[in-house]
Design an enzyme around this catalytic site. Sequence first.
Site, PDB file in Angstrom:
ATOM      1  N   ASP A 288       1.016  -1.120  -0.034  1.00 17.76           N
ATOM      2  CA  ASP A 288       0.191   0.058  -0.004  1.00 17.76           C
ATOM      3  C   ASP A 288       0.901   1.232  -0.013  1.00 17.76           C
ATOM      4  OD1 ASP A 288      -2.811  -1.164   0.652  1.00 17.76           O
ATOM      5  OD2 ASP A 288      -1.272  -2.240   1.762  1.00 17.76           O
TER       6      ASP A 288
ATOM      7  N   SER B  63      -8.260  -3.202   9.679  1.00 16.90           N
ATOM      8  CA  SER B  63      -8.665  -3.896   8.242  1.00 16.90           C
ATOM      9  C   SER B  63      -7.586  -5.086   8.190  1.00 16.90           C
ATOM     10  CB  SER B  63      -8.132  -2.740   7.481  1.00 16.90           C
ATOM     11  OG  SER B  63      -8.311  -3.137   6.052  1.00 16.90           O
ATOM     12  N   ASP B  64      -7.523  -5.550   6.975  1.00 17.04           N
ATOM     13  CA  ASP B  64      -6.736  -6.641   6.619  1.00 17.04           C
ATOM     14  C   ASP B  64      -5.392  -5.922   6.392  1.00 17.04           C
ATOM     15  OD1 ASP B  64      -7.968  -5.699   4.437  1.00 17.04           O
ATOM     16  OD2 ASP B  64      -7.523  -7.427   3.384  1.00 17.04           O
ATOM     17  N   HIS B  65      -5.319  -4.957   5.999  1.00 17.77           N
ATOM     18  CA  HIS B  65      -4.003  -4.322   5.645  1.00 17.77           C
ATOM     19  C   HIS B  65      -3.815  -3.036   6.823  1.00 17.77           C
ATOM     20  CE1 HIS B  65      -3.599  -5.028   1.087  1.00 17.77           C
ATOM     21  NE2 HIS B  65      -4.159  -6.074   1.725  1.00 17.77           N
ATOM     22  N   GLU B  66      -2.501  -2.767   6.817  1.00 16.37           N
ATOM     23  CA  GLU B  66      -2.116  -1.622   7.906  1.00 16.37           C
ATOM     24  C   GLU B  66      -2.505  -0.277   7.113  1.00 16.37           C
ATOM     25  OE1 GLU B  66      -1.811  -2.011  11.056  1.00 16.37           O
ATOM     26  OE2 GLU B  66      -1.755  -4.185  10.757  1.00 16.37           O
TER      27      GLU B  66
END
Lengths: 358, 358
Positions: free
Chosen positions: A190, A222-225
Amino acid sequence: QVWSEQDYSDLKVKLGGCYPFSHYFRSGVIGSGLCVFSRFPILDTLLYQYSLNGYPYMLQHGDWFCGKSVGLVIIKISGIVFNVYVTHLHAEYCREKDAYLPHRLVQAWELAQFIRHTSKAADVVLLGGDLNMHPEDVGIRLLRGCTGLRDAFAEATRFEGCEDGCTLVPNNCFTIKTELLPFPLGIRIDYILYKAISSFTVTCEELKTTTGTVPGRDIPLSDHEAVMATLHIRRQGQAVGAAGGTAEPALADVVTEARLEVAVGLRAAQRQRYSTGRMAVLALLLLVLQVVGALGTLGGLVAGQPFPKLSFSLLAFLAIGVFLLATALYLFHAIEVKMLQGTEEQMRMVLRALQEHP
Amino acid sequence: QVWSEQDYSDLKVKLGGCYPFSHYFRSGVIGSGLCVFSRFPILDTLLYQYSLNGYPYMLQHGDWFCGKSVGLVIIKISGIVFNVYVTHLHAEYCREKDAYLPHRLVQAWELAQFIRHTSKAADVVLLGGDLNMHPEDVGIRLLRGCTGLRDAFAEATRFEGCEDGCTLVPNNCFTIKTELLPFPLGIRIDYILYKAISSFTVTCEELKTTTGTVPGRDIPLSDHEAVMATLHIRRQGQAVGAAGGTAEPALADVVTEARLEVAVGLRAAQRQRYSTGRMAVLALLLLVLQVVGALGTLGGLVAGQPFPKLSFSLLAFLAIGVFLLATALYLFHAIEVKMLQGTEEQMRMVLRALQEHP
């Protein structure tokens, strides 16, 4: 990136106090929704849908249903025009044998072209999103090479968060642990990228990622930072448009590398177009044979025992089903071939231009 | 607009002498190809695909298969930057009950947004193409209102060609005569639109259309008459950016009118989404019932005569076929609903902005 419009509405209510301005970009069948919340009025928006985005029949991967695209939001802050781009590229499910690499490269290419063509009146360009590429991957080098965007993580004066800026980390309970085995720290997929166009300079003062769970609860956000950047924008006397010129030999290498991968994808798509087309033709032939046979039996022209009714009708239905399905797949792969050809040709043109005017 | 890439290659060879520069935009399954031939080098290109373009199951209309889009070609002539747009919008098959009007309006809207966002660094904007709209239709007023483009036919000092500038005329052997009965002169649906952005002015000196057949042969050049414009571009001291400001109340009316039509299309799409979704669920229910019945028969739980095998299997295959088809249609209409919603919301935002800052 939110899954449903309901999530967007909920967020809008919750964030309304701090971020009164927002926009939701619709695309795909489910969710998909890119959305932007802003403290400053959103002056204008535009959505561009990538021409390729996986396969509808890969239900377990589901990217096709989410309709990947790039959204542009134009914001003016104290007289400075910001073009803010948000996007989400096709996921990578298997790094060793990444069947979606050509599609992701087409997306990265289209993203770069879209940014180049729409940012000509902007002072500052920002791109944020889940690009599903590691920092050294060809797609991200292509995107950065074509647009001149800089990576906020690499440029940040201060950094705070997960080690190496990773945003997909193993101790997030939503990540699949086996996929991250080769990367014990996690991976950084990301990004916040930026550049100044006209007489401005941008520097990244601070970059932060979230780490771990919501305070006081067991589940992560979330599933990502999440990634947060603090940028400093300075007006300066002269434009720095020529700064990108030195990188051109490197750009030619990156475009060549990307073009090779797109060509590989093109051949795979052509093979699939051929095999689905052949299957459709075979199913049609079978149907024609059956119709001829049935007419023959009806007319009493064929002597002897006719086919058993049951198998005959089953076979006919099967042939119709296969024909319809194979035709739909053929059309899909025909479009895929065209888009890959188009991108490959555009890359060839850019390479020729780079070689002619070094 | 050419049907196949082969046609483009043939044209390229024939026109190479006068027009050495060209570009072919790929999209859709068949043909689709927008192409541009130029006497001046093409500096850059971009393709934008409209999010809606008819229905794949309307085989007799075929627009979906051609993949409608807008191509941008950037050309520089004696230091003046030209953004040349080429496009082809969805055809109108029945003027009284035009089922494709919402799709065409979404296309006109997306075309206008795309031109606005990509032409900010251009000196002159040109748009050429088969817009499939009569000069007074809401779509063309929307396009012109949003972009400030002017109609070369209306502005031309001299005109030569078919009466009223018509490009789809009854005495072309490829046109369907019954469709043109209410318009004995034909209709004008192919346009050249233009505007100057920065410190330039554009005037149309001459507009011509072809008339009739190729000299010495019986067949016309195409199913439409071609349009040719001679434009005069003058550099002038001051920019005329404020000239569009007076038309804003009219723009609000046009956007309101277009929004209404899009809302009508949205309701139709929602109805189709509902009915295809219901059909998919019913087919699935039938399948489940059959499976339960078959298991019951196999287990000997159900007494009495089981279903005849033939009808049973036929019914199962039918249910599977209907389920797959209805699911595919449901997905298609779900995407259609999203895109119409998105456009309607954008139009609402523009209207609000127009009302707030008159």
